[in-house]
Design a protein around this motif. Structure first.
Motif: not given
Length: 40
Positions: A7-21
């Motif tokens: 994981f790289h910190p730049d991945d955070s928005p994409s990971v959040w898009q998956i986890l948020e729902p």
């Protein structure tokens, strides 16, 4: 073929898009449905 990498910190928005729902549904993880992406 799936490629795994660290994981790289730049991945955070994409990971959040998956986890948020998943978190918002409140059926799987014991997190508040009001959780935000902020780490603060």
């Amino acid at each position: 073929m799936t490629i795994l990498r660290l994981f790289h910190p730049d991945d955070s928005p994409s990971v959040w898009q998956i986890l948020e729902p998943v978190f918002r549904a409140g059926e799987t993880y014991p997190y508040s449905p009001n959780i935000t992406q902020s780490l603060e």
